[in-house]
Design a protein around this motif. Structure first.
Motif, PDB file in Angstrom:
ATOM      1  N   THR A   9       0.714  -1.262   0.016  1.00  0.00           N
ATOM      2  CA  THR A   9      -0.019   0.099   0.059  1.00  0.00           C
ATOM      3  C   THR A   9       0.862   1.214  -0.007  1.00  0.00           C
ATOM      4  O   THR A   9       2.081   1.257   0.331  1.00  0.00           O
ATOM      5  CB  THR A   9      -0.820  -0.050   1.370  1.00  0.00           C
ATOM      6  N   PRO A  11       0.065   4.257   1.909  1.00  0.00           N
ATOM      7  CA  PRO A  11      -0.757   4.928   2.882  1.00  0.00           C
ATOM      8  C   PRO A  11      -0.237   6.626   2.859  1.00  0.00           C
ATOM      9  O   PRO A  11       0.798   7.028   3.063  1.00  0.00           O
ATOM     10  CB  PRO A  11      -0.342   4.380   4.086  1.00  0.00           C
ATOM     11  N   PRO A  17       5.777   3.554   0.853  1.00  0.00           N
ATOM     12  CA  PRO A  17       5.158   2.283   0.402  1.00  0.00           C
ATOM     13  C   PRO A  17       5.530   1.296   1.624  1.00  0.00           C
ATOM     14  O   PRO A  17       6.193   1.376   2.503  1.00  0.00           O
ATOM     15  CB  PRO A  17       5.947   1.573  -0.626  1.00  0.00           C
ATOM     16  N   SER A  18       4.313   0.343   2.052  1.00  0.00           N
ATOM     17  CA  SER A  18       4.160  -0.384   3.204  1.00  0.00           C
ATOM     18  C   SER A  18       5.245  -1.490   3.010  1.00  0.00           C
ATOM     19  O   SER A  18       5.666  -2.171   3.947  1.00  0.00           O
ATOM     20  CB  SER A  18       3.026  -1.096   3.447  1.00  0.00           C
TER      21      SER A  18
ATOM     22  N   TYR B 101      -3.028   0.022  -9.530  1.00  0.00           N
ATOM     23  CA  TYR B 101      -3.412   0.813  -8.417  1.00  0.00           C
ATOM     24  C   TYR B 101      -4.501   0.988  -8.144  1.00  0.00           C
ATOM     25  O   TYR B 101      -5.276   1.780  -8.970  1.00  0.00           O
ATOM     26  CB  TYR B 101      -2.525   2.229  -8.754  1.00  0.00           C
ATOM     27  N   CYS B 102      -5.129   0.651  -6.982  1.00  0.00           N
ATOM     28  CA  CYS B 102      -6.546   0.824  -6.505  1.00  0.00           C
ATOM     29  C   CYS B 102      -6.982   2.315  -6.331  1.00  0.00           C
ATOM     30  O   CYS B 102      -6.165   2.725  -5.251  1.00  0.00           O
ATOM     31  CB  CYS B 102      -6.822  -0.172  -5.719  1.00  0.00           C
ATOM     32  N   GLU B 106     -13.676  -1.859  -3.294  1.00  0.00           N
ATOM     33  CA  GLU B 106     -13.053  -3.052  -2.675  1.00  0.00           C
ATOM     34  C   GLU B 106     -13.475  -4.200  -3.413  1.00  0.00           C
ATOM     35  O   GLU B 106     -14.434  -4.215  -4.279  1.00  0.00           O
ATOM     36  CB  GLU B 106     -13.441  -3.206  -1.286  1.00  0.00           C
ATOM     37  N   MET B 123      -8.095  -6.038  -2.716  1.00  0.00           N
ATOM     38  CA  MET B 123      -7.728  -4.871  -3.317  1.00  0.00           C
ATOM     39  C   MET B 123      -8.652  -3.737  -2.709  1.00  0.00           C
ATOM     40  O   MET B 123      -9.661  -4.042  -2.378  1.00  0.00           O
ATOM     41  CB  MET B 123      -8.103  -4.479  -4.799  1.00  0.00           C
ATOM     42  N   GLY B 126      -5.401   2.657  -2.706  1.00  0.00           N
ATOM     43  CA  GLY B 126      -4.076   2.984  -2.213  1.00  0.00           C
ATOM     44  C   GLY B 126      -3.306   1.741  -2.323  1.00  0.00           C
ATOM     45  O   GLY B 126      -2.014   1.691  -1.873  1.00  0.00           O
ATOM     46  N   LYS B 127      -3.784   0.633  -2.708  1.00  0.00           N
ATOM     47  CA  LYS B 127      -3.067  -0.634  -2.839  1.00  0.00           C
ATOM     48  C   LYS B 127      -2.264  -0.814  -4.104  1.00  0.00           C
ATOM     49  O   LYS B 127      -3.114  -0.241  -5.213  1.00  0.00           O
ATOM     50  CB  LYS B 127      -3.839  -1.871  -2.394  1.00  0.00           C
TER      51      LYS B 127
END
Lengths: 192, 192
Positions: A9, A11, A17-18, B101-102, B106, B123, B126-127
């Motif tokens: 993600t 965020p 990035p995560s 990229y979402c 959902e 998904m 932000g993911k």
């Protein structure tokens, strides 16, 4: 080959990035010769080697068909009248493109080809930029408060050629002034 | 070659790009044979050929090194217990990846390889999802109210192979039920 899908993600508000495989931190000292105002550069460096920008990279196979990704974060600031920026680069394999998606902040992507074409694209959150094959590109943060945060993806075989830009600079630079932000010809640009 | 940079925005809440070169609309009738519950499919189709998903494409050169982009929008809905989904596809050139990229909604990305590996990735906004080379992929919208909106980019030479999935389906399907959403083996999956 990167043989399994993976997800992470981005965020906000940081946009970091995560998942991170490599963290690059570029400080002022690594930008020697890139800023127009050399006196301002040396004065600022004497007060401390602060971070100009950071790149969070996701590693992958460096082969055609795969895609490499990351997030660049350019911190607000100036050297003389010139805004903070990345080193900028061509791809070693010139026939490779790149896609940027702006998550946060404001600024510009400064671009040029070896043949002398130039393009300067304003960036703001929600904007996608297609950097066509053959175009060198540099991110510039023009916000006073906020980082310029952009997600990017490019072909695995692209490679980075920083040397060409380090030697001659970009043809266009982004300056702050009393009348606002201006895009001007770089008087220190050197013919290849 | 796409020889000049270009930019566009993905303004929320819709996420529809500000520049569109091609708009694909897939209605229920184009998904024949894809849903598990064929009776529910025929009953629903009899009431109207509604839109299941849309794709907004940015055109570019279909060659290696370039990147093609777009936005997919899967509308909420079900056929029987199975959530709305895209047709799904392999890339014709199997050794090519894709990045998603979402932006909104959902759902899941359902993926599999020709060799029988499967992966199902949730998904949400932000993911980022990296679809590794060789993995077929299908988007599934599980929200009751919201579209699943995703930006994507993939190598220009990838191509689309829809036929393989149309013939045999995906190994995993996403169903709604009293105990929530479940990922189950597709009883109608056919060996190639």
């Amino acid at each position: 080959m990167t043989d399994h899908p993976f997800a992470f993600t981005l965020p906000l508000p940081e946009g970091v990035p995560s998942r991170i495989d490599n963290h690059v931190k570029r400080t002022l000292s690594s930008m020697r010769g890139q800023y127009l105002d050399e006196k301002a550069y040396e004065q600022q460096l004497a007060t401390g080697d602060h971070t100009v920008y950071e790149v969070y990279e996701l590693k992958g196979s460096e082969v055609a068909g795969e895609l490499l990704m990351g997030v660049s974060v350019v911190h607000p600031g100036k050297v003389g009248k010139e805004f903070h920026m990345t080193k900028g680069h061509f791809h070693t394999v010139r026939e490779t493109a790149e896609v940027y998606y702006c998550l946060k902040g404001e600024g510009f992507m400064v671009m040029e080809t070896s043949e002398g074409q130039t393009a300067v694209e304003p960036m703001l959150p929600g904007k996608v930029l297609y950097v066509a094959p053959g175009w060198a590109h540099r991110s510039v943060c023009t916000s006073r408060q906020e980082d310029l945060v952009m997600f990017f993806a490019y072909p695995g075989n692209a490679g980075h050629d920083y040397a060409t830009i380090e030697k001659r600079g970009f043809r266009k630079i982004i300056l702050d002034g009393e009348d606002g932000i201006s895009i001007v010809d770089n008087p220190r640009w050197r013919t290849p």
